[in-house]
Write a protein that holds these residues in place. Structure first.
Motif, mmCIF file in Angstrom:
data_model
loop_
_atom_site.group_PDB
_atom_site.id
_atom_site.type_symbol
_atom_site.label_atom_id
_atom_site.label_comp_id
_atom_site.label_asym_id
_atom_site.label_seq_id
_atom_site.Cartn_x
_atom_site.Cartn_y
_atom_site.Cartn_z
ATOM 1 N N SER A 144 0.845 -1.198 0.000
ATOM 2 C CA SER A 144 0.000 0.000 0.000
ATOM 3 C C SER A 144 0.879 1.246 0.000
ATOM 4 N N ILE A 145 0.421 2.251 -0.725
ATOM 5 C CA ILE A 145 1.150 3.513 -0.830
ATOM 6 C C ILE A 145 0.174 4.657 -0.544
ATOM 7 N N THR A 154 -5.408 5.808 -0.478
ATOM 8 C CA THR A 154 -4.368 4.779 -0.458
ATOM 9 C C THR A 154 -4.394 3.988 -1.750
ATOM 10 N N LEU A 155 -3.210 3.752 -2.341
ATOM 11 C CA LEU A 155 -3.075 2.918 -3.531
ATOM 12 C C LEU A 155 -2.642 1.523 -3.096
ATOM 13 N N LEU A 156 -3.466 0.515 -3.379
ATOM 14 C CA LEU A 156 -3.151 -0.868 -3.041
ATOM 15 C C LEU A 156 -2.706 -1.604 -4.304
ATOM 16 N N THR A 157 -1.640 -2.371 -4.207
ATOM 17 C CA THR A 157 -1.139 -3.131 -5.350
ATOM 18 C C THR A 157 -0.989 -4.596 -4.981
#
Length: 237
Positions: A144-145, A154-157
């Motif tokens: 997460s970023i 939040t950006l989840l990858t």
């Protein structure tokens, strides 16, 4: 922006990549320059002279006023060059439709909260889904970023490891078989980093620096003579 800053200014440059502005008052040194980064495409203030010798000094003096102005000025410059975050969020539904239309088999979903505000966006392209099922280990690595935009979030990858190899070795033989006779390129940065690791303990930092410099000269050599000269210098070191 003019009403927010409480003083008049003029644009020296104002295009899709950079903005430069100066105070309109004659002889006032206040100025600011912001530009878009080549790698991240984010807008950042490169140089700024916050000093006013005109009436604007009364507004911008003091650490609190200057800090607040700088933040708002940065947001205004970003919106001018990249568009508003609000407009971008409103385009997400059509973006999902476009992804589904142009990438059959892909997943793109957009959900909102009860008040119709943005909640969640999820995108998985068909190529990555198919590749995971057919050639990756049954493991997902999550990360997460935090997003530092106006609305945060939040950006989840989710990523997976190649079934045969964690790095590029698994691709070398198939590429040579499928694309026979084609040129195969390597990342110069990766080669340089590996070379530094290979030279660890064998030479000084200065020698490493010269070798890497000659490596870059060889890569950008405009003719065979310059390339061979750079290679010979690497061998001598």
């Amino acid at each position: 922006m003019r009403s927010m800053l409480k003083f008049a200014f003029r644009f020296i440059k104002n295009d899709g990549h950079r903005v430069t502005a100066k105070c309109k008052a004659e002889g006032c040194p206040w100025s600011i320059h912001a530009s878009k980064g080549s790698a991240t495409q984010l807008i950042s203030i490169k140089t700024m002279n916050p000093t006013h010798t005109c009436r604007g000094a009364a507004v911008s003096s003091g650490p609190q006023a200057t800090g607040s102005w700088a933040w708002r000025g940065k947001e205004s410059a970003q919106e001018h060059l990249q568009g508003s975050h609000k407009d971008a969020y409103s385009q997400l539904p059509s973006l999902c439709d476009r992804i589904m239309e142009t990438n059959p088999g892909s997943l793109a979903t957009f959900t909102t909260k009860e008040d119709s505000s943005f909640h969640r966006l999820s995108i998985s392209f068909h190529a990555t889904l198919s590749g995971f099922v057919q050639g990756c280990r049954p493991l997902l690595f999550l990360d997460s970023i935090p997003l530092k935009s106006k609305y945060q979030g939040t950006l989840l990858t989710a990523t997976a490891a190649d079934g045969d190899d964690d790095r590029q070795n698994g691709l070398q033989e198939p590429i040579c078989e499928i694309f026979k006779g084609s040129y195969h390129g390597y990342c110069l940065r990766c080669i340089a980093e590996q070379l530094v690791r290979d030279l660890k303990g064998q030479c000084s930092q200065e020698v490493k620096r010269i070798v890497i410099e000659d490596l870059h000269h060889a890569d950008f050599a405009p003719n065979p003579e310059d390339f061979n000269a750079s290679v010979e210098r690497i061998k001598k070191n």
